[in-house]
Each structure stands twice: as structure tokens, then as C-alpha cells.
Design a protein around this motif. Structure first.
Motif, PDB file in Angstrom:
ATOM      1  N   ASN A   1       0.832  -1.200   0.000  1.00  0.00           N
ATOM      2  CA  ASN A   1       0.000   0.000   0.000  1.00  0.00           C
ATOM      3  C   ASN A   1       0.876   1.263   0.000  1.00  0.00           C
ATOM      4  OD1 ASN A   1      -2.448   1.461   0.118  1.00  0.00           O
ATOM      5  ND2 ASN A   1      -2.201   1.709   2.316  1.00  0.00           N
ATOM      6  N   CYS A   2       1.933   1.247   0.808  1.00  0.00           N
ATOM      7  CA  CYS A   2       2.860   2.390   0.836  1.00  0.00           C
ATOM      8  C   CYS A   2       3.550   2.563  -0.516  1.00  0.00           C
ATOM      9  CB  CYS A   2       3.909   2.203   1.933  1.00  0.00           C
ATOM     10  SG  CYS A   2       3.213   2.249   3.590  1.00  0.00           S
TER      11      CYS A   2
ATOM     12  N   LYS B   1       1.136   4.272  -2.814  1.00  0.00           N
ATOM     13  CA  LYS B   1       1.015   5.700  -2.475  1.00  0.00           C
ATOM     14  C   LYS B   1       2.232   6.480  -2.961  1.00  0.00           C
ATOM     15  CE  LYS B   1      -1.845   5.338   1.670  1.00  0.00           C
ATOM     16  NZ  LYS B   1      -1.868   5.510   3.128  1.00  0.00           N
TER      17      LYS B   1
ATOM     18  N   THR C   1       2.071   6.890  -6.816  1.00  0.00           N
ATOM     19  CA  THR C   1       1.092   7.916  -7.197  1.00  0.00           C
ATOM     20  C   THR C   1       1.645   9.316  -6.944  1.00  0.00           C
ATOM     21  OG1 THR C   1      -0.723   6.416  -6.688  1.00  0.00           O
ATOM     22  CG2 THR C   1      -1.262   8.748  -6.816  1.00  0.00           C
ATOM     23  N   ALA C   2       2.277   9.516  -5.792  1.00  0.00           N
ATOM     24  CA  ALA C   2       2.828  10.824  -5.434  1.00  0.00           C
ATOM     25  C   ALA C   2       3.980  11.217  -6.366  1.00  0.00           C
ATOM     26  CB  ALA C   2       3.299  10.815  -3.980  1.00  0.00           C
TER      27      ALA C   2
ATOM     28  N   VAL D   1       5.441   9.513   2.931  1.00  0.00           N
ATOM     29  CA  VAL D   1       4.629   8.298   2.897  1.00  0.00           C
ATOM     30  C   VAL D   1       5.216   7.220   3.811  1.00  0.00           C
ATOM     31  CG1 VAL D   1       3.774   6.421   1.438  1.00  0.00           C
ATOM     32  CG2 VAL D   1       3.818   8.758   0.559  1.00  0.00           C
TER      33      VAL D   1
END
Length: 73
Positions: A14-15, A18, A21-22, A64
């Protein structure tokens, strides 16, 4: 320019998602992939600004996943 970096202590998928995406939202980045399974990150971006882009990538990744280290070489 396209470069692949090793990641140390990326804790979860999940990290990784993220972070990916960032990184893709950073100005000058063409594409980015972060793989939790292989603990690697590939960033493709503007050649002239690549060092500045990578500094921004490191900042975003720390937000993140503070414990994750990107091996820049």
C-alpha cells in the motif's frame, strides 16, 4: 532519463502504491513505478532537471514511508 533505485525498508504494498502515485504527480516525471516485491523504484523524467526531480522524489517518499531509504547512486 530513466533510472532504477534500490529501496531499503519499504514495509508494505500500500505504501509503495502511495509513493508511486505521489511521484507521478511531480513536475517533470514522465513515469514512475515502485515495486514492493522487488524493493525497487524506477523513475523516468526530464534529463535537464533529473537531480532536482530526485530530491523531490526523496521528500515525497519520506512523507509516505519515513523509514524507507532510497539508495541513490
Amino acid at each position: 532519463m530513466k533510472k532504477t533505485y534500490k529501496l531499503i525498508d519499504l514495509d508494505c504494498a500500500n505504501c509503495a502504491a502511495k509513493m508511486e502515485t505521489a511521484i507521478q504527480k511531480i513536475d517533470g516525471v514522465t513515469s514512475a513505478t515502485v515495486s514492493f516485491m522487488s524493493q525497487k523504484m524506477t523513475v523516468e523524467g526530464d534529463d535537464a532537471r533529473f537531480d532536482a526531480i530526485m530530491k523531490e522524489v526523496v521528500k515525497v517518499c519520506r512523507k509516505v514511508e519515513p523509514d524507507c531509504e532510497i539508495v541513490l547512486k
